[in-house]
Write a protein that holds these residues in place. Structure first.
Motif, PDB file in Angstrom:
ATOM      1  N   LYS A 173       0.826  -1.212   0.000  1.00 14.81           N
ATOM      2  CA  LYS A 173       0.000   0.000   0.000  1.00 14.81           C
ATOM      3  C   LYS A 173       0.859   1.262   0.000  1.00 14.81           C
ATOM      4  O   LYS A 173       0.544   2.240  -0.683  1.00 14.81           O
ATOM      5  CB  LYS A 173      -0.956  -0.026   1.195  1.00 14.81           C
ATOM      6  N   ARG A 174       1.955   1.236   0.751  1.00  9.83           N
ATOM      7  CA  ARG A 174       2.846   2.403   0.765  1.00  9.83           C
ATOM      8  C   ARG A 174       3.490   2.611  -0.603  1.00  9.83           C
ATOM      9  O   ARG A 174       3.644   3.739  -1.075  1.00  9.83           O
ATOM     10  CB  ARG A 174       3.931   2.222   1.833  1.00  9.83           C
ATOM     11  N   ALA A 175       3.885   1.515  -1.246  1.00  8.24           N
ATOM     12  CA  ALA A 175       4.490   1.612  -2.579  1.00  8.24           C
ATOM     13  C   ALA A 175       3.487   2.167  -3.586  1.00  8.24           C
ATOM     14  O   ALA A 175       3.824   3.024  -4.418  1.00  8.24           O
ATOM     15  CB  ALA A 175       4.994   0.240  -3.026  1.00  8.24           C
ATOM     16  N   LYS A 176       2.244   1.707  -3.512  1.00 11.40           N
ATOM     17  CA  LYS A 176       1.209   2.189  -4.434  1.00 11.40           C
ATOM     18  C   LYS A 176       0.896   3.661  -4.167  1.00 11.40           C
ATOM     19  O   LYS A 176       0.641   4.426  -5.105  1.00 11.40           O
ATOM     20  CB  LYS A 176      -0.047   1.332  -4.294  1.00 11.40           C
ATOM     21  N   TYR A 177       0.935   4.068  -2.901  1.00  8.84           N
ATOM     22  CA  TYR A 177       0.723   5.485  -2.566  1.00  8.84           C
ATOM     23  C   TYR A 177       1.757   6.355  -3.272  1.00  8.84           C
ATOM     24  O   TYR A 177       1.430   7.397  -3.847  1.00  8.84           O
ATOM     25  CB  TYR A 177       0.807   5.683  -1.057  1.00  8.84           C
ATOM     26  N   GLY A 178       3.019   5.903  -3.250  1.00 12.76           N
ATOM     27  CA  GLY A 178       4.070   6.654  -3.931  1.00 12.76           C
ATOM     28  C   GLY A 178       3.824   6.771  -5.425  1.00 12.76           C
ATOM     29  O   GLY A 178       4.162   7.781  -6.048  1.00 12.76           O
ATOM     30  N   GLU A 179       3.195   5.744  -6.017  1.00  8.52           N
ATOM     31  CA  GLU A 179       2.922   5.748  -7.460  1.00  8.52           C
ATOM     32  C   GLU A 179       1.795   6.706  -7.839  1.00  8.52           C
ATOM     33  O   GLU A 179       1.853   7.345  -8.889  1.00  8.52           O
ATOM     34  CB  GLU A 179       2.530   4.340  -7.925  1.00  8.52           C
ATOM     35  N   ILE A 180       0.755   6.782  -7.001  1.00  8.82           N
ATOM     36  CA  ILE A 180      -0.465   7.471  -7.444  1.00  8.82           C
ATOM     37  C   ILE A 180      -0.722   8.815  -6.773  1.00  8.82           C
ATOM     38  O   ILE A 180      -1.628   9.543  -7.182  1.00  8.82           O
ATOM     39  CB  ILE A 180      -1.709   6.574  -7.236  1.00  8.82           C
ATOM     40  N   LYS A 181       0.045   9.179  -5.760  1.00  6.77           N
ATOM     41  CA  LYS A 181      -0.295  10.376  -4.979  1.00  6.77           C
ATOM     42  C   LYS A 181      -0.352  11.642  -5.828  1.00  6.77           C
ATOM     43  O   LYS A 181      -1.207  12.507  -5.602  1.00  6.77           O
ATOM     44  CB  LYS A 181       0.679  10.559  -3.819  1.00  6.77           C
ATOM     45  N   ASP A 182       0.539  11.738  -6.832  1.00 10.98           N
ATOM     46  CA  ASP A 182       0.558  12.952  -7.650  1.00 10.98           C
ATOM     47  C   ASP A 182      -0.695  13.084  -8.521  1.00 10.98           C
ATOM     48  O   ASP A 182      -1.054  14.190  -8.931  1.00 10.98           O
ATOM     49  CB  ASP A 182       1.803  12.985  -8.538  1.00 10.98           C
ATOM     50  N   GLU A 183      -1.348  11.960  -8.817  1.00  9.06           N
ATOM     51  CA  GLU A 183      -2.590  12.016  -9.598  1.00  9.06           C
ATOM     52  C   GLU A 183      -3.670  12.811  -8.868  1.00  9.06           C
ATOM     53  O   GLU A 183      -4.541  13.410  -9.493  1.00  9.06           O
ATOM     54  CB  GLU A 183      -3.138  10.602  -9.845  1.00  9.06           C
ATOM     55  N   PHE A 184      -3.614  12.780  -7.543  1.00  6.70           N
ATOM     56  CA  PHE A 184      -4.679  13.375  -6.742  1.00  6.70           C
ATOM     57  C   PHE A 184      -4.262  14.704  -6.111  1.00  6.70           C
ATOM     58  O   PHE A 184      -5.016  15.293  -5.339  1.00  6.70           O
ATOM     59  CB  PHE A 184      -5.109  12.392  -5.645  1.00  6.70           C
ATOM     60  N   ALA A 185      -3.056  15.163  -6.444  1.00  2.50           N
ATOM     61  CA  ALA A 185      -2.585  16.428  -5.883  1.00  2.50           C
ATOM     62  C   ALA A 185      -3.388  17.587  -6.465  1.00  2.50           C
ATOM     63  O   ALA A 185      -3.759  17.574  -7.645  1.00  2.50           O
ATOM     64  CB  ALA A 185      -1.104  16.614  -6.180  1.00  2.50           C
ATOM     65  N   SER A 186      -3.666  18.582  -5.638  1.00  2.66           N
ATOM     66  CA  SER A 186      -4.339  19.780  -6.140  1.00  2.66           C
ATOM     67  C   SER A 186      -3.397  20.498  -7.098  1.00  2.66           C
ATOM     68  O   SER A 186      -2.174  20.371  -7.012  1.00  2.66           O
ATOM     69  CB  SER A 186      -4.729  20.701  -4.985  1.00  2.66           C
ATOM     70  N   GLU A 187      -3.963  21.259  -8.012  1.00  6.44           N
ATOM     71  CA  GLU A 187      -3.203  21.798  -9.133  1.00  6.44           C
ATOM     72  C   GLU A 187      -2.047  22.698  -8.706  1.00  6.44           C
ATOM     73  O   GLU A 187      -0.912  22.526  -9.119  1.00  6.44           O
ATOM     74  CB  GLU A 187      -4.163  22.576 -10.046  1.00  6.44           C
ATOM     75  N   GLY A 188      -2.289  23.673  -7.862  1.00  2.00           N
ATOM     76  CA  GLY A 188      -1.252  24.627  -7.490  1.00  2.00           C
ATOM     77  C   GLY A 188      -0.902  25.536  -8.658  1.00  2.00           C
ATOM     78  O   GLY A 188      -1.261  25.271  -9.804  1.00  2.00           O
ATOM     79  N   GLN A 189      -0.195  26.624  -8.372  1.00  2.00           N
ATOM     80  CA  GLN A 189       0.216  27.549  -9.429  1.00  2.00           C
ATOM     81  C   GLN A 189       1.685  27.322  -9.761  1.00  2.00           C
ATOM     82  O   GLN A 189       2.534  27.298  -8.867  1.00  2.00           O
ATOM     83  CB  GLN A 189      -0.006  28.996  -8.985  1.00  2.00           C
ATOM     84  N   PRO A 190       2.011  27.157 -11.047  1.00  4.97           N
ATOM     85  CA  PRO A 190       3.400  26.882 -11.418  1.00  4.97           C
ATOM     86  C   PRO A 190       4.269  28.137 -11.412  1.00  4.97           C
ATOM     87  O   PRO A 190       3.827  29.216 -11.809  1.00  4.97           O
ATOM     88  CB  PRO A 190       3.269  26.325 -12.842  1.00  4.97           C
ATOM     89  N   LYS A 191       5.500  27.980 -10.928  1.00  8.49           N
ATOM     90  CA  LYS A 191       6.527  29.006 -11.105  1.00  8.49           C
ATOM     91  C   LYS A 191       7.230  28.686 -12.412  1.00  8.49           C
ATOM     92  O   LYS A 191       7.869  27.638 -12.541  1.00  8.49           O
ATOM     93  CB  LYS A 191       7.532  28.964  -9.950  1.00  8.49           C
ATOM     94  N   VAL A 192       7.134  29.596 -13.378  1.00  7.82           N
ATOM     95  CA  VAL A 192       7.492  29.267 -14.761  1.00  7.82           C
ATOM     96  C   VAL A 192       8.671  30.095 -15.257  1.00  7.82           C
ATOM     97  O   VAL A 192       8.812  31.272 -14.915  1.00  7.82           O
ATOM     98  CB  VAL A 192       6.276  29.507 -15.687  1.00  7.82           C
TER      99      VAL A 192
END
Length: 333
Positions: A173-192
């Motif tokens: 479960k911890r390994a899978k969390y590392g794989e998918i967590k970014d899919e569910f991250a809020s967008e945030g504003q990019p520094k470009v």
């Protein structure tokens, strides 16, 4: 028996002699049908594959009409076409196994499946369902047999996929969390950061500027400092600051560049983006205000995904065994 891939014997090719060859004065063959595979002595022809795809597409379109975009529909149809022969082989093997086990699907279950289909896809409107069925060129009897076979296939697939609640270890479960967590991250504003290369200048034509763009991309991909390269090559108001745009709001750059920046992973370079008069290369240094869900917030989703993956692995193992135990020949024609 192992699956064999062979060149199709001439005896299996169905042909009709309909024209005379102007070169040798004999009839030229036109292939009407070809054997694509033989499963336990039963041939699967090109016509059978085409018919299976057509039926699968008809049922899928009927069930998803108005629910998916044209692009999604085309992608799904291409997927069906690409996997048609393998799907048909697996289907035949599963149905053969079902019959070998003495399985039967009662009419009651077929009726329930069709009624559920009508309820889910047509909001219970049976007349609309019948009308769509006629448009597809399929009879209710054909649709019933498709449903009957599908129930049988699903029953065996479920049985051999394993238990629905497969236990997942904390490590998994911890390994899978590392794989998918970014899919569910809020967008945030990019520094470009941005580099802009004009397509033409008063002293340089399009071809010359393309070479400049290629030179810039080469330096960036080789690990060159984005800021220094921007100062040297970029032709916009951000060049003197090393291409630094800052935290990107929705109205700082044009719509296309903004969309690209918001979808770009941190630290990666964009492909050259064409805004009409310039090419642009973007890089996101970091995202401000981005929030990643905790392990606890995603634990239910993690369990669900791991269970699906394990069931799929079990199912694939069972299907491979069915093929090993069967006499399957696939012809390369």
């Amino acid at each position: 028996m192992m699956i064999q891939q062979q060149t199709l014997p001439a005896a299996f090719v169905l042909a009709m002699w309909v024209t005379q060859s102007p070169l040798i004065g004999v009839a030229a063959p036109i292939e009407l049908n070809r054997i694509k595979a033989v499963v336990n002595g039963e041939p699967i022809t090109q016509t059978m594959v085409d018919s299976a795809v057509q039926t699968q597409v008809q049922v899928w379109l009927m069930g998803n009409k108005g629910m998916v975009s044209k692009v999604e529909a085309e992608r799904e149809i291409r997927r069906m076409e690409g996997s048609a022969l393998d799907d048909l082989i697996d289907r035949n093997l599963i149905l053969s196994e079902f019959k070998k086990l003495g399985g039967q699907i009662k009419d009651q279950y077929v009726d329930e499946s069709i009624n559920r289909f009508i309820t889910e896809r047509f909001k219970g409107d049976k007349d609309k369902f019948i009308a769509e069925l006629k448009k597809s060129g399929m009879t209710i009897a054909q649709f019933r047999e498709i449903q009957r076979d599908q129930i049988a296939i699903q029953a065996l697939r479920s049985k051999h996929g394993g238990e629905e609640n497969v236990p997942n270890t904390p490590w998994e479960k911890r390994a899978k969390y590392g794989e998918i967590k970014d899919e569910f991250a809020s967008e945030g504003q990019p520094k470009v950061r941005i580099i802009s290369i004009p397509k033409q200048t008063s002293t340089s034509n399009l071809q010359a500027q393309q070479k400049v763009l290629e030179e810039v991309l080469g330096k960036l991909r080789a690990g060159g400092d984005f800021g220094e390269i921007a100062k040297k090559y970029s032709a916009d108001s951000f060049a003197s600051k090393g291409g630094y745009v800052g935290v990107l709001g929705k109205d700082v750059l044009n719509e296309g560049l903004t969309k690209a920046a918001y979808s770009l992973p941190v630290g990666q370079l964009s492909q050259p983006l064409d805004s009409g008069i310039n090419w642009h290369v973007l890089k996101v240094d970091e995202r401000i205000g981005q929030k990643t869900p905790s392990f606890e917030e995603l634990e239910e989703e993690i369990d669900k995904r791991l269970t699906i993956e394990k069931r799929q692995k079990n199912l694939e193992g069972w299907l491979k065994k069915l093929r090993r135990d069967a006499n399957v020949r696939i012809y390369d024609n």
